[in-house]
Design a protein around this motif. Sequence first.
Motif, short mmCIF file in Angstrom:
data_model
loop_
_atom_site.label_atom_id
_atom_site.label_comp_id
_atom_site.label_asym_id
_atom_site.label_seq_id
_atom_site.Cartn_x
_atom_site.Cartn_y
_atom_site.Cartn_z
N CYS A 113 -94.64 62.61 -27.12
CA CYS A 113 -93.53 63.00 -26.23
C CYS A 113 -92.59 63.99 -26.91
N ALA A 114 -92.27 63.73 -28.16
CA ALA A 114 -91.34 64.61 -28.89
C ALA A 114 -91.96 65.99 -29.10
N ARG A 115 -93.24 66.05 -29.43
CA ARG A 115 -93.90 67.34 -29.64
C ARG A 115 -93.96 68.14 -28.34
N LEU A 116 -94.21 67.47 -27.24
CA LEU A 116 -94.27 68.15 -25.95
C LEU A 116 -92.89 68.69 -25.56
N ALA A 117 -91.86 67.88 -25.78
CA ALA A 117 -90.50 68.32 -25.48
C ALA A 117 -90.10 69.51 -26.34
N ALA A 118 -90.55 69.55 -27.59
CA ALA A 118 -90.21 70.65 -28.50
C ALA A 118 -90.78 71.97 -28.00
N ILE A 119 -91.95 71.94 -27.40
CA ILE A 119 -92.54 73.18 -26.86
C ILE A 119 -91.67 73.73 -25.74
N LEU A 120 -91.27 72.87 -24.82
CA LEU A 120 -90.43 73.31 -23.71
C LEU A 120 -89.10 73.85 -24.21
N LEU A 125 -87.42 76.04 -21.24
CA LEU A 125 -87.88 75.55 -19.94
C LEU A 125 -87.45 74.10 -19.74
N PRO A 126 -87.13 73.72 -18.50
CA PRO A 126 -86.83 72.32 -18.22
C PRO A 126 -88.12 71.51 -18.22
N ALA A 127 -87.98 70.21 -18.44
CA ALA A 127 -89.16 69.34 -18.47
C ALA A 127 -89.94 69.40 -17.15
N GLY A 128 -89.22 69.55 -16.04
CA GLY A 128 -89.87 69.57 -14.74
C GLY A 128 -90.77 70.77 -14.50
N GLN A 152 -91.40 56.84 -20.81
CA GLN A 152 -90.64 57.71 -21.71
C GLN A 152 -90.64 59.15 -21.20
N LEU A 153 -91.78 59.62 -20.73
CA LEU A 153 -91.87 60.99 -20.21
C LEU A 153 -90.99 61.18 -18.98
N ARG A 154 -90.99 60.21 -18.10
CA ARG A 154 -90.16 60.32 -16.90
C ARG A 154 -88.68 60.32 -17.25
N GLU A 155 -88.30 59.52 -18.23
CA GLU A 155 -86.90 59.52 -18.68
C GLU A 155 -86.51 60.88 -19.24
N MET A 156 -87.47 61.60 -19.79
CA MET A 156 -87.22 62.92 -20.35
C MET A 156 -87.22 64.01 -19.28
N GLY A 157 -87.62 63.66 -18.06
CA GLY A 157 -87.59 64.63 -16.97
C GLY A 157 -88.92 65.21 -16.57
N PHE A 158 -90.01 64.77 -17.21
CA PHE A 158 -91.33 65.28 -16.85
C PHE A 158 -91.79 64.70 -15.51
N VAL A 159 -92.61 65.45 -14.82
CA VAL A 159 -93.21 65.00 -13.57
C VAL A 159 -94.64 64.55 -13.87
N LEU A 160 -94.99 63.34 -13.45
CA LEU A 160 -96.30 62.76 -13.76
C LEU A 160 -97.19 62.78 -12.52
N GLU A 161 -98.42 63.20 -12.72
CA GLU A 161 -99.38 63.28 -11.63
C GLU A 161 -100.60 62.43 -11.95
N MET A 162 -101.04 61.64 -10.98
CA MET A 162 -102.32 60.94 -11.11
C MET A 162 -103.41 61.87 -10.60
N ASP A 163 -104.28 62.28 -11.51
CA ASP A 163 -105.38 63.18 -11.16
C ASP A 163 -106.59 62.36 -10.68
N ASP A 164 -107.43 63.01 -9.89
CA ASP A 164 -108.71 62.43 -9.44
C ASP A 164 -108.53 61.19 -8.58
N PHE A 165 -107.42 61.10 -7.84
CA PHE A 165 -107.21 59.92 -6.98
C PHE A 165 -108.34 59.83 -5.96
N GLY A 166 -108.95 58.66 -5.89
CA GLY A 166 -110.05 58.44 -4.95
C GLY A 166 -111.41 58.60 -5.56
#
Length: 263
Positions: A113-120, A125-128, A152-166
Amino acid sequence: MPMQQGEVLKNFPQAMEQRQFQVYFQPQVDFARREFVGAEALVRWIRPRAGMLQPSAFVPCLESGGLITQLDFYVWEEVCRFMQAWRADPQMPALQSVSVNVSRCDIRGENFCARLAAILERYGLPAGALHLEVTESACAQEGPKLLETCRQLREMGFVLEMDDFGSGYSSLNMLGELPFDVVKLDKGFVDRCTCGERGRLLLGAVIDMLRQLELGMVAEGVESRGQAEFLAAHGCPVQQGYYFSRPVPAAAFCEMLRRPATG
């Protein structure tokens, strides 16, 4: 010619050093409004003499060889670099987000999470701006660790997607347990459910359920106007697939964004 796992792992360091991996973008379109609203970032291996490799030819090898996280962070950095440039260009229309794939190996890694936030932060760029796609299979296998990371990611502002639903049997259970924001309807699920009356009833019911859960939706693998119209009419206007565009390099994607979305 396909590469064997040993060849993939042997050639990976040099390919990274020479930036042979290129990010392609497949647009996400609001079919009802004919507007580009986002994109999914996909990686291609462009070999100097042997040509392009699709992810299916090397990603499983990198996952089993423990190298996929190195490639994923490279892709995320490239996406952020492109987004920073697009946002600084007054001739470019605003792009809400880009979806990127997250491997189960990434989730297991230290300081993910910290490494991903550091890139943004590095690109202002905002987490969203990044939507993080986690496959249904990863959801089923990672359990508590994934739940902790998602929170933790959602608290940081990232948007989470479930891929391949179904695509499997655990989707509904995972929706009840994990804090996703967006569900991506799997191409196979869309195909099966738009070719017969019972399937169309099922797909309509799933879309209605997701709307009641106040979850965003993206339909993947849309290949015909009939599919696009059905999905939009039943409450899923945001779509991606060959009907709109194949994945294209960043320069071609920029040109696409400057034109109205059609369908």
